[in-house]
Design a protein around this motif. Structure first.
Motif, mmCIF file in Angstrom:
data_model
loop_
_atom_site.group_PDB
_atom_site.id
_atom_site.type_symbol
_atom_site.label_atom_id
_atom_site.label_comp_id
_atom_site.label_asym_id
_atom_site.label_seq_id
_atom_site.Cartn_x
_atom_site.Cartn_y
_atom_site.Cartn_z
ATOM 1 N N ASN A 435 0.818 -1.209 0.000
ATOM 2 C CA ASN A 435 0.000 0.000 0.000
ATOM 3 C C ASN A 435 0.852 1.259 0.000
ATOM 4 O OD1 ASN A 435 -2.700 -0.312 -0.289
ATOM 5 N ND2 ASN A 435 -3.036 -0.886 1.850
ATOM 6 N N SER A 436 1.861 1.306 0.889
ATOM 7 C CA SER A 436 2.644 2.543 0.967
ATOM 8 C C SER A 436 3.441 2.745 -0.309
ATOM 9 C CB SER A 436 3.571 2.583 2.196
ATOM 10 O OG SER A 436 3.745 1.319 2.743
ATOM 11 N N ARG A 438 2.528 1.883 -3.225
ATOM 12 C CA ARG A 438 1.570 2.374 -4.220
ATOM 13 C C ARG A 438 1.273 3.856 -3.963
ATOM 14 N NH1 ARG A 438 -4.365 3.156 -4.907
ATOM 15 N NH2 ARG A 438 -3.769 4.160 -2.973
ATOM 16 N N ASP A 439 1.094 4.189 -2.720
ATOM 17 C CA ASP A 439 0.795 5.590 -2.387
ATOM 18 C C ASP A 439 1.911 6.517 -2.849
ATOM 19 O OD1 ASP A 439 -0.885 4.821 0.765
ATOM 20 O OD2 ASP A 439 -1.579 4.878 -1.323
ATOM 21 N N ASP A 522 -4.166 0.139 -8.846
ATOM 22 C CA ASP A 522 -5.127 0.311 -7.752
ATOM 23 C C ASP A 522 -6.038 -0.902 -7.643
ATOM 24 O OD1 ASP A 522 -5.767 3.908 -7.997
ATOM 25 O OD2 ASP A 522 -4.297 2.734 -6.859
ATOM 26 N N VAL A 525 -4.251 -3.899 -6.291
ATOM 27 C CA VAL A 525 -4.013 -3.798 -4.851
ATOM 28 C C VAL A 525 -5.313 -4.012 -4.078
ATOM 29 C CG1 VAL A 525 -3.400 -2.223 -3.005
ATOM 30 C CG2 VAL A 525 -2.017 -2.298 -5.074
ATOM 31 N N TYR A 526 -6.370 -3.407 -4.616
ATOM 32 C CA TYR A 526 -7.676 -3.564 -3.961
ATOM 33 C C TYR A 526 -8.068 -5.037 -3.904
ATOM 34 C CZ TYR A 526 -12.686 -3.438 -3.232
ATOM 35 O OH TYR A 526 -13.955 -3.661 -2.748
ATOM 36 N N ARG A 529 -6.173 -6.906 -1.490
ATOM 37 C CA ARG A 529 -6.586 -6.579 -0.129
ATOM 38 C C ARG A 529 -7.862 -7.304 0.253
ATOM 39 N NH1 ARG A 529 -6.048 -0.675 0.616
ATOM 40 N NH2 ARG A 529 -8.121 -0.644 -0.305
#
Lengths: 618, 155, 186
Positions: A435-436, A438-439, A522, A525-526, A529
């Motif tokens: 996540n980080s 990707r951010d 996104d 990753v979603y 998750r």
């Protein structure tokens, strides 16, 4: 009563809505599917299966869109299984709910009326049936009228019953039954004229329907005997002649026809049907009586010798039959009844008896042909069959539960071995880090967009050139006053210009591509998750859920066992009950034979007396 | 092939006990027949094939039985194991059979019923439970079969 | 003579009376008999047992489904019909991820039930989360064609809840040419 047209149109108002109607967009009603599943079984008359599924889906909340229709159906299904109390509760609840729409309400009144009728509560039944409005499906109306008329009849209100039938030109499948029952009731109540008129309507029916033909025969027999009793043999003969020679009423008709002739002094003519009857199976009451009627006719015709011979034959036959009846009673008492309860089908058809001649019969079976016609026995047998079905059902589930228990155990073991490794594998997936990363990437992207940093989207090759140019610029900057490098400086400036112009041109396309890639990232990753959440949830919940299922299996097993025991006990009790009816019936038959025997003996004695008085011998 | 339960179960859960495995097959006449639709009736399933010489007699015997007991709720289903339906069709026609002759070319159904030798007759009661199996054809077995059948119908 | 005559009358009268009573008694076709005491208790027991058996079957039906096809993996495929012209459906085959899971022959009785709006749950199974391919075929006979066959392919994305697929055989788009209309629900 014809097999009730059970709710064939019950659902006319309740068919699953055509979801695809409005502008091509399907009305998303998942409940359609499960309600449809129930209907699939219902339309095949698998009422038990339909009811179980209906109850199950209802509990799972899968029928919300069809709530009231489903309730009506549920009530009707309970009714079809003979469960009056449950059916009644449902219909009453539907009627008490002000939001119930008229078509459903009308049907609820109708079925409530039907339940009450079956429970013998004719007053309330009548009230319910009269509460039915015009919203009732047309196909149910004839039955409603029949129940109304017969309800009045059973309360002795014959005139009102007749009034109900007057002007009712409904389908004969329904009206004929009402006319027949009412006709017989009126005759019995001493109102022969009205009764005979109604019976005659049935007796003169023109039809191909097998059930109606049977009813027609019964009506004509009833007319025949009523007319005989009223001293109108000619009218009796007319009706009796309409009866089929090969039907279940044939024997009674033959006997009656003979009596009609005899009443007018036509003993020779009377012998025709009576001798025919004499050849038929002796278990039948009419045949037994012909054993007396034939010699009676011969005696009237002066053929004393033949009369005596037939009387003696009668006595011998009666004796033999009494012995067989006793054997049957003994067999039934020894518990062999249900073998002997020859399986007429659930609709009560007895036609196959004619073929019995091909098969050696057992002692028990001979008399039960008559027994089977009895309403009480039929109902009792239905209950017995029902209990048998329950028994088979519970046995099946007992087996299944054993298998379920095994499954639960197997799963428990599997979870115990597999879960730890699954845990450790999942632990290596660090969603947080992903996540980080990707951010961070997204931040750079957006910054580049905002600042229109064309170099941010340079290709590798272009980046190479940029680096090269940077290097050149740095060199050139180190020698700012070297005029020999002016040319190089100009070239570098041009090259950079071209490169930048190129990057600028490609900006749109590249930002769009990058944007799309960001979105795909996104999504991925979603996805990862949610999968991790799901499997983590599943992982956490699995042993508990399995244990819960295990508890449910354990809880239900004793219910199955205790019900099975009760069912066996009820079966035994039902069998005893049926045996009692059968024995009662057989004993009645034996008493009749005794009486006939006495009459035959008396007749012979009288003949001898008279002969000796006149000095003549037989 | 589904079993006589509300839901199709995985093979490992095949019904123990004597529940007759449900099946649906196409008949030589083209219609589909499902065993469970005959619940409430006594069913005799007669497994046969063209290569079995004695089968024909059995087929004809059951036609006679069917005519005798049909009104009492007795149903006969012939299940043929030939690869080629034409054989089944011609033999059935020649035998004057009035009951459906179903084609089990893939032998799924005969496997479910553990058919080894032919002919084999399986009697199923009104609640879908297997109550008798008769394979040999000697006199004793014939009488036994008749008794079983009458008992079931009498129930 | 008198004796004989009177005997004759008595006999005749007796016989006719017995007959009429005997024939009219069973002649009444329908009679909800007043329950005798013993029968009531038995009947009540049978009724109670039947109610409990239905309730029990409902619980077992749901338990079986929860055990074998938990919501998280449950996928159900339904077959329904919405055909205006004559069409005799013969069979439906379903393949999931290239494996045959259902091959159902429809009898005349079932066909009738479908036509009236019944929906057949042809397959209930378990699938892992993610994409799966479902291929379905139906065969039957229409008014003109023998052995009419049509198919449909769809990809479902199995989520965390139970998923339902409806295969509706419909000729609403093209008359006389029924085809599968697919709807998916979660």
């Amino acid at each position: 009563m014809p097999a009730a047209v059970l709710m064939t149109v019950l659902l006319a108002a309740a068919a699953p809505a055509d979801g695809a109607a409005a502008g091509g967009l399907p009305a998303v009603k998942v409940q359609d599917l499960h309600y449809g599943d129930v209907l699939f079984h219902f339309y095949q008359q698998e009422y038990f299966d339909a009811l179980v599924r209906l109850a199950g889906y209802r509990d799972q909340g899968r029928l919300a869109a069809h709530a009231r229709d489903a309730e009506l159906l549920r009530g009707g299904l309970w009714l079809s299984l003979g469960q009056h109390r449950e059916a009644r509760e449902i219909f009453e609840r539907l009627l008490a709910d002000p939001a119930t729409p008229p078509p459903v309400r009308a049907q609820a009144w109708f079925y409530l009326g039907k339940v009450l009728y079956a429970a013998g509560q004719f007053e309330e039944s009548g009230r319910a049936l009269r509460s039915v409005t015009a919203a009732l499906p047309a196909a149910l109306d004839p039955e409603r009228r029949l129940l109304l008329a017969q309800g009045l009849m059973y309360r002795g209100r014959f005139d009102e019953a007749v009034a109900e039938l007057d002007g009712w030109t409904g389908a004969p499948e329904w009206t004929a039954y009402a006319q027949f029952n009412l006709g017989v009731a009126l005759v019995r109540a001493g109102r022969a004229e009205r009764g005979l008129a109604l019976l005659d309507a049935v007796g003169a029916l023109v039809t191909e329907n097998a059930e109606l033909i049977q009813l027609r025969d019964k009506a004509n027999v009833a007319i025949g005997y009523a007319q005989l009793q009223a001293g109108r043999p000619a009218a009796a003969r007319v009706a009796l002649d309409r009866v089929q020679l090969a039907g279940s009423q044939a024997n009674k008709a033959l006997l009656g026809a003979g009596w009609a002739d005899a009443a007018e002094g036509g003993y020779r003519t009377a012998l025709v049907p009576w001798l025919e009857l004499h050849e038929r199976a002796v278990q039948d009451g009419a045949v037994q009586e012909s054993y007396l009627a034939v010699p009676y006719a011969y005696a009237e015709l002066g053929a004393i010798g033949q009369a005596v011979e037939y009387y003696e034959q009668a006595i011998a036959s009666y004796d033999a039959e009494r012995v067989r009846i006793d054997e049957s009673i003994a067999a039934i008492r020894a518990g062999r009844l249900l073998r002997a309860a020859l399986a007429t089908r659930d609709d009560g058809r007895q036609g196959w008896f004619a073929q019995l001649a091909e098969v050696p019969d057992s002692p028990e079976s001979r008399y039960l042909y008559h027994l089977m016609a009895g309403h009480e026995f039929q109902e009792g047998l239905k209950s017995y069959r029902s209990l048998e079905a329950m028994s088979a059902n519970l046995a099946r589930w007992t087996d299944n539960l054993g298998a379920f228990g095994d499954m639960v155990e197997t799963r428990q073991q599997a979870l115990a071995t597999r879960l730890p490794s699954a845990e450790s594998r999942l632990a290596t997936v660090d969603i947080g880090t992903i996540n980080s990363q990707r951010d961070a990437l997204r931040a750079r992207y957006e910054a580049a967009l905002a600042g229109r940093d064309v170099t941010a989207f340079a290709t590798g090759e272009e980046r190479g050139w940029l680096d090269l140019l940077d290097g050149v610029d740095a060199e050139l900057a180190a020698h700012p006053r070297d005029a020999g490098l002016d040319d190089a400086r100009e070239k570098a400036r041009l090259a950079r210009g071209v490169l930048m112009w190129r990057l600028d041109e490609a900006w749109k396309v590249r930002t769009w591509q990058a944007g799309r890639s960001m979105r795909e990232l996104d999504a991925a990753v979603y996805d990862a998750r949610t999968r991790q959440t799901a499997s983590s949830r599943a992982r956490q919940g699995a042993p508990e859920r399995n244990a819960e299922l295990g508890r449910r299996v354990d809880a239900v097993a004793p219910r199955v066992a205790s019900l099975a025991t009760r069912v066996e006990a009820a079966k035994a009790a039902q069998e005893r009950y049926l045996a009692a009816i059968a024995v009662g019936e057989l004993e009645a038959q034996r008493r009749r034979l005794d009486e006939y025997s006495v009459q035959a003996r008396y007749a012979i004695a009288t003949i001898y007396d008279r002969a000796s008085a006149q000095g003549q011998g037989p | 092939m589904t079993l006589a339960l509300a839901l199709p179960l995985p093979a490992a859960m095949a019904a123990e006990g004597p529940a007759a495995p449900d099946f649906a097959l196409r008949s030589v006449a083209g219609a589909n027949h499902r065993l469970s639709e005959h619940r409430g009736e006594v069913v005799a399933i007669v497994f046969w094939a063209s290569w079995c010489g004695e089968c024909r007699r059995e087929l004809e015997r059951f036609e006679r039985l069917r005519r005798t007991y049909a009104n009492a709720g007795f149903v006969v289903l012939g299940v043929n194991l030939d690869k080629d339906a034409a054989q089944a069709r011609s033999i059935a026609a020649a035998s004057g059979i009035g009951y459906p002759v179903l084609l089990d070319a893939s032998k799924d159904v005969s496997k479910a019923y553990d058919v080894d030798d032919l002919p084999l007759v399986v009697l199923v009661d009104r609640h879908g439970v297997v109550r008798a199996r008769h394979d040999a054809l000697d006199e004793r077995e014939e009488r036994g079969l008749l008794v079983s059948l009458r008992d079931l119908i009498d129930e | 003579m008198n004796g004989m005559h009177s005997m004759r009358m008595t006999m005749q009268a007796l016989l006719v009376k017995a007959l009429v009573l005997a024939s009219l008694a069973p002649a009444l076709a329908e009679e909800p008999a007043a329950p005798a005491a013993e029968r009531s208790a038995l009947d009540a027991e049978v009724q109670e047992l039947r109610r409990q058996v239905v309730d029990l079957n409902r619980d077992l039906f749901m338990l079986e489904e929860d055990l074998l096809f938990p919501a998280s993996t449950q996928v159900a495929v339904f077959v329904s019909m919405d055909v205006g012209t004559f069409f005799a459906l013969d069979s439906v085959q379903i393949k999931v991820d290239d494996k045959e899971v259902a091959n159902y022959l429809y009898t005349a009785r079932e066909l009738e039930a479908l036509k009236r709006g019944g929906v057949h749950r042809i397959w209930l199974g378990n699938l892992k989360a993610g994409e799966h391919e479902i291929v379905a075929f139906f065969t039957g006979q229409g008014t003109h064609e023998r052995d009419y066959k049509r198919g449909a392919t769809l990809t479902i994305d199995k989520g965390v809840g139970a998923q339902y697929v409806e295969l509706k055989i419909s000729d609403k788009q093209r008359k006389l040419q029924p085809e599968f209309v697919v709807r998916v629900w979660e």
